[in-house]
Design a protein around this motif. Structure first.
Motif, PDB file in Angstrom:
ATOM      1  N   SER A  11       0.879  -1.114   0.043  1.00  0.00           N
ATOM      2  CA  SER A  11      -0.063   0.137   0.142  1.00  0.00           C
ATOM      3  C   SER A  11       1.020   1.366  -0.158  1.00  0.00           C
ATOM      4  O   SER A  11       0.610   2.144  -0.716  1.00  0.00           O
ATOM      5  CB  SER A  11      -0.636  -0.021   1.139  1.00  0.00           C
ATOM      6  N   LYS A  12       1.961   1.243   0.731  1.00  0.00           N
ATOM      7  CA  LYS A  12       2.762   2.315   0.774  1.00  0.00           C
ATOM      8  C   LYS A  12       3.392   2.367  -0.479  1.00  0.00           C
ATOM      9  O   LYS A  12       3.697   3.580  -1.051  1.00  0.00           O
ATOM     10  CB  LYS A  12       3.931   2.067   1.815  1.00  0.00           C
ATOM     11  N   LYS A  13       3.822   1.475  -0.944  1.00  0.00           N
ATOM     12  CA  LYS A  13       4.602   1.459  -2.565  1.00  0.00           C
ATOM     13  C   LYS A  13       3.650   2.114  -3.516  1.00  0.00           C
ATOM     14  O   LYS A  13       4.083   2.913  -4.197  1.00  0.00           O
ATOM     15  CB  LYS A  13       4.973   0.082  -2.872  1.00  0.00           C
ATOM     16  N   ILE A  14       2.284   1.707  -3.420  1.00  0.00           N
ATOM     17  CA  ILE A  14       1.401   2.350  -4.387  1.00  0.00           C
ATOM     18  C   ILE A  14       1.232   3.891  -4.227  1.00  0.00           C
ATOM     19  O   ILE A  14       1.053   4.490  -5.119  1.00  0.00           O
ATOM     20  CB  ILE A  14       0.063   1.391  -4.381  1.00  0.00           C
ATOM     21  N   LYS A  15       1.007   3.962  -2.732  1.00  0.00           N
ATOM     22  CA  LYS A  15       0.865   5.541  -2.589  1.00  0.00           C
ATOM     23  C   LYS A  15       2.113   6.382  -3.041  1.00  0.00           C
ATOM     24  O   LYS A  15       1.982   7.446  -3.511  1.00  0.00           O
ATOM     25  CB  LYS A  15       0.514   5.736  -0.981  1.00  0.00           C
ATOM     26  N   ASP A  16       3.538   5.810  -2.813  1.00  0.00           N
ATOM     27  CA  ASP A  16       4.487   6.508  -3.216  1.00  0.00           C
ATOM     28  C   ASP A  16       4.603   6.796  -4.885  1.00  0.00           C
ATOM     29  O   ASP A  16       4.783   7.960  -5.411  1.00  0.00           O
ATOM     30  CB  ASP A  16       6.009   5.815  -2.783  1.00  0.00           C
ATOM     31  N   ASN A  17       4.110   5.635  -5.499  1.00  0.00           N
ATOM     32  CA  ASN A  17       3.955   5.894  -6.847  1.00  0.00           C
ATOM     33  C   ASN A  17       3.135   6.868  -7.258  1.00  0.00           C
ATOM     34  O   ASN A  17       3.253   7.817  -8.389  1.00  0.00           O
ATOM     35  CB  ASN A  17       3.924   4.404  -7.559  1.00  0.00           C
ATOM     36  N   ASN A  18       1.943   6.720  -6.705  1.00  0.00           N
ATOM     37  CA  ASN A  18       0.897   7.644  -7.132  1.00  0.00           C
ATOM     38  C   ASN A  18       1.449   9.085  -6.697  1.00  0.00           C
ATOM     39  O   ASN A  18       1.129  10.063  -7.475  1.00  0.00           O
ATOM     40  CB  ASN A  18      -0.370   7.318  -6.413  1.00  0.00           C
ATOM     41  N   ASP A  19       2.071   9.295  -5.680  1.00  0.00           N
ATOM     42  CA  ASP A  19       2.520  10.480  -5.177  1.00  0.00           C
ATOM     43  C   ASP A  19       3.486  11.194  -6.172  1.00  0.00           C
ATOM     44  O   ASP A  19       3.408  12.315  -6.780  1.00  0.00           O
ATOM     45  CB  ASP A  19       3.281  10.619  -3.947  1.00  0.00           C
ATOM     46  N   LYS A  20       4.485  10.060  -6.705  1.00  0.00           N
ATOM     47  CA  LYS A  20       5.356  10.595  -7.685  1.00  0.00           C
ATOM     48  C   LYS A  20       4.663  10.973  -9.109  1.00  0.00           C
ATOM     49  O   LYS A  20       4.908  11.804  -9.996  1.00  0.00           O
ATOM     50  CB  LYS A  20       6.307   9.561  -7.946  1.00  0.00           C
ATOM     51  N   LEU A  21       3.540  10.213  -9.412  1.00  0.00           N
ATOM     52  CA  LEU A  21       2.990  10.598 -10.773  1.00  0.00           C
ATOM     53  C   LEU A  21       2.015  11.691 -10.628  1.00  0.00           C
ATOM     54  O   LEU A  21       2.159  12.537 -11.498  1.00  0.00           O
ATOM     55  CB  LEU A  21       1.794   9.068 -11.029  1.00  0.00           C
ATOM     56  N   TYR A  22       1.389  11.901  -9.307  1.00  0.00           N
ATOM     57  CA  TYR A  22       0.638  13.351  -9.294  1.00  0.00           C
ATOM     58  C   TYR A  22       1.571  14.287  -9.378  1.00  0.00           C
ATOM     59  O   TYR A  22       1.509  15.410  -9.962  1.00  0.00           O
ATOM     60  CB  TYR A  22       0.105  13.261  -7.889  1.00  0.00           C
ATOM     61  N   ASP A  23       3.018  14.267  -8.604  1.00  0.00           N
ATOM     62  CA  ASP A  23       4.088  15.714  -8.797  1.00  0.00           C
ATOM     63  C   ASP A  23       4.405  15.988 -10.266  1.00  0.00           C
ATOM     64  O   ASP A  23       4.608  16.965 -10.700  1.00  0.00           O
ATOM     65  CB  ASP A  23       5.017  15.034  -8.016  1.00  0.00           C
ATOM     66  N   SER A  24       4.488  14.650 -10.913  1.00  0.00           N
ATOM     67  CA  SER A  24       5.041  14.889 -12.274  1.00  0.00           C
ATOM     68  C   SER A  24       3.752  15.457 -13.285  1.00  0.00           C
ATOM     69  O   SER A  24       4.009  16.325 -14.110  1.00  0.00           O
ATOM     70  CB  SER A  24       5.711  13.501 -13.067  1.00  0.00           C
ATOM     71  N   LEU A  25       2.587  15.047 -12.881  1.00  0.00           N
ATOM     72  CA  LEU A  25       1.447  15.396 -13.854  1.00  0.00           C
ATOM     73  C   LEU A  25       1.302  16.840 -13.611  1.00  0.00           C
ATOM     74  O   LEU A  25       0.893  17.752 -14.415  1.00  0.00           O
ATOM     75  CB  LEU A  25       0.288  14.702 -13.331  1.00  0.00           C
ATOM     76  N   ILE A  26       1.233  17.202 -12.252  1.00  0.00           N
ATOM     77  CA  ILE A  26       0.990  18.637 -12.120  1.00  0.00           C
ATOM     78  C   ILE A  26       1.906  19.635 -12.554  1.00  0.00           C
ATOM     79  O   ILE A  26       1.723  21.069 -12.514  1.00  0.00           O
ATOM     80  CB  ILE A  26       0.707  19.122 -10.590  1.00  0.00           C
ATOM     81  N   GLN A  27       2.866  19.210 -12.755  1.00  0.00           N
ATOM     82  CA  GLN A  27       4.279  20.004 -13.696  1.00  0.00           C
ATOM     83  C   GLN A  27       4.059  19.780 -15.132  1.00  0.00           C
ATOM     84  O   GLN A  27       4.919  20.472 -15.529  1.00  0.00           O
ATOM     85  CB  GLN A  27       5.583  19.582 -12.856  1.00  0.00           C
ATOM     86  N   HIS A  28       3.307  18.788 -15.682  1.00  0.00           N
ATOM     87  CA  HIS A  28       3.494  18.609 -17.065  1.00  0.00           C
ATOM     88  C   HIS A  28       2.970  19.731 -17.872  1.00  0.00           C
ATOM     89  O   HIS A  28       1.706  20.349 -17.457  1.00  0.00           O
ATOM     90  CB  HIS A  28       2.776  17.375 -17.089  1.00  0.00           C
ATOM     91  N   PRO A  29       3.411  20.354 -18.679  1.00  0.00           N
ATOM     92  CA  PRO A  29       3.043  21.473 -19.454  1.00  0.00           C
ATOM     93  C   PRO A  29       1.601  21.385 -19.974  1.00  0.00           C
ATOM     94  O   PRO A  29       0.686  22.217 -20.023  1.00  0.00           O
ATOM     95  CB  PRO A  29       3.935  21.612 -20.614  1.00  0.00           C
ATOM     96  N   ARG A  30       1.124  20.022 -20.555  1.00  0.00           N
ATOM     97  CA  ARG A  30      -0.119  19.680 -20.997  1.00  0.00           C
ATOM     98  C   ARG A  30      -1.191  19.998 -19.940  1.00  0.00           C
ATOM     99  O   ARG A  30      -2.149  20.357 -20.225  1.00  0.00           O
ATOM    100  CB  ARG A  30       0.246  18.574 -21.632  1.00  0.00           C
ATOM    101  N   ILE A  31      -0.769  19.379 -18.773  1.00  0.00           N
ATOM    102  CA  ILE A  31      -1.945  19.549 -17.514  1.00  0.00           C
ATOM    103  C   ILE A  31      -1.958  20.807 -17.175  1.00  0.00           C
ATOM    104  O   ILE A  31      -3.061  21.259 -16.793  1.00  0.00           O
ATOM    105  CB  ILE A  31      -1.265  18.461 -16.513  1.00  0.00           C
ATOM    106  N   ILE A  32      -0.816  21.602 -16.896  1.00  0.00           N
ATOM    107  CA  ILE A  32      -0.783  22.915 -16.590  1.00  0.00           C
ATOM    108  C   ILE A  32      -1.702  23.676 -17.491  1.00  0.00           C
ATOM    109  O   ILE A  32      -2.630  24.695 -17.223  1.00  0.00           O
ATOM    110  CB  ILE A  32       0.358  23.649 -16.535  1.00  0.00           C
ATOM    111  N   GLU A  33      -1.468  23.467 -18.870  1.00  0.00           N
ATOM    112  CA  GLU A  33      -2.419  24.129 -19.757  1.00  0.00           C
ATOM    113  C   GLU A  33      -3.931  23.745 -19.738  1.00  0.00           C
ATOM    114  O   GLU A  33      -5.051  24.631 -19.885  1.00  0.00           O
ATOM    115  CB  GLU A  33      -1.977  23.738 -21.377  1.00  0.00           C
ATOM    116  N   LEU A  34      -4.139  22.498 -19.693  1.00  0.00           N
ATOM    117  CA  LEU A  34      -5.274  22.227 -19.090  1.00  0.00           C
ATOM    118  C   LEU A  34      -6.257  22.565 -18.036  1.00  0.00           C
ATOM    119  O   LEU A  34      -7.451  23.025 -18.125  1.00  0.00           O
ATOM    120  CB  LEU A  34      -5.359  20.535 -19.067  1.00  0.00           C
ATOM    121  N   ILE A  35      -5.339  22.744 -16.940  1.00  0.00           N
ATOM    122  CA  ILE A  35      -6.086  23.522 -15.764  1.00  0.00           C
ATOM    123  C   ILE A  35      -6.195  24.839 -16.044  1.00  0.00           C
ATOM    124  O   ILE A  35      -7.263  25.377 -15.601  1.00  0.00           O
ATOM    125  CB  ILE A  35      -5.084  23.111 -14.631  1.00  0.00           C
TER     126      ILE A  35
END
Length: 309
Positions: A11-35
């Motif tokens: 569960s901790k591994k999944i949460k860590d992976n999701n946190d990393k994915l979340y951090d990368s997504l909110i910095q992604h230019p396409r997601i920033i433009e979408l928001i």
């Protein structure tokens, strides 16, 4: 049952992976433009709830910028681009045809505008731009008439087609292909038929029951082009049931028709008036040629035999 310590570790591994994915997504230019540009408010919790949807969105091509052709499209499904839709507080991906697919579909739809039976590829692909203008030929004059006739058909003006006759190898079939492609460019469909072979097809169709379907397809074509009329074996069935049947239907329905032949209409009438089965039948041959004259303006193409050059 999975041990509690292993469950907690996973569960901790999944949460860590999701946190990393979340951090990368909110910095992604396409997601920033979408928001920034979305008509809907996209919150952090919505992003966390649909991480995989957004990850897939960032990995795909939006305007064919990552693809060199439809065959090398990186998207799934190929030929479609993703966009984001927000419904019920959840993020969804919807797919629409990409610019390349739209162009490809339009090209394929145009290609279907020309149906051909036993016609060589060079004839099917012929255009007025590729015609050789032999100074010793009246080809330029015939081309002008062909273009004028094509224009009337495109504009929906009632007009006769052309009956193009002349000696072997001077480009009569090629001109039919030019006309077909001129019509295709304006989304007018046509069928080009090499007469001797389609007669064989219609005869063979008696065995598998396809004769009527082929015959009806040909006679009802939006624009019909009969190539090399008169080169087939002349029988009463060919003359009265097939050729006259097609011509009569098209005359009654006012459907544009083009013909190429090695014979003038007068010569064709003589040829069709004589069969092995019934001898001389001038009236039946004349019935056929009268319909030809009602459908077509007769023109003679002159020039050299290009097949031998």
């Amino acid at each position: 049952m999975e041990p509690i310590n292993q469950f907690l570790k996973n569960s901790k591994k999944i949460k860590d992976n999701n946190d990393k994915l979340y951090d990368s997504l909110i910095q992604h230019p396409r997601i920033i433009e979408l928001i920034e540009n979305s008509d809907f408010e996209i919150t952090r919790s919505m992003i966390r709830n649909d991480l995989l949807q957004l990850k897939r969105y960032t990995e795909q091509s939006l305007a064919c910028e990552k693809c060199s052709s439809l065959g090398e499209c990186i998207n799934h499904p190929q030929g479609y681009v993703p966009s984001i839709d927000v419904r019920g507080g959840r993020i969804h991906i919807i797919y629409s045809p990409c610019p390349t697919k739209i162009k490809d579909d339009a090209f394929r739809e145009k290609e279907k505008m020309i149906e051909s039976y036993h016609v060589p590829k060079d004839v099917k692909d012929a255009t007025f731009e590729t015609v050789f203008l032999d100074p010793d030929s009246n080809r330029q004059e015939i081309i002008k008439r062909a273009i004028g006739t094509s224009k009337k058909i495109i504009e929906g003006i009632d007009t006769k087609g052309l009956y193009i006759h002349g000696s072997f190898g001077i480009g009569k079939s090629y001109l039919l292909g030019c006309i077909a492609n001129e019509l295709k460019d304006q989304s007018v469909s046509s069928i080009i038929v090499y007469v001797p072979e389609i007669i064989r097809d219609l005869k063979a169709g008696f065995k598998d029951g396809t004769t009527d379907k082929k015959f009806n397809t040909i006679k009802n074509a939006q624009v019909l082009m009969l190539d090399d009329l008169g080169a087939e074996d002349v029988t009463p069935w060919v003359r009265d049931e097939i050729i006259t049947g097609i011509l009569h239907h098209r005359m009654v329905e006012g459907l544009p028709t083009f013909v190429s032949s090695n014979y003038s209409i007068e010569e064709l009438e003589y040829r069709y008036s004589r069969t092995k089965e019934n001898g001389i039948e001038e009236t039946k041959a004349r019935r056929m040629t009268e319909r030809l004259r009602a459908l077509c303006e007769e023109v003679q193409l002159e020039g050299s035999n290009y097949r031998n050059n």
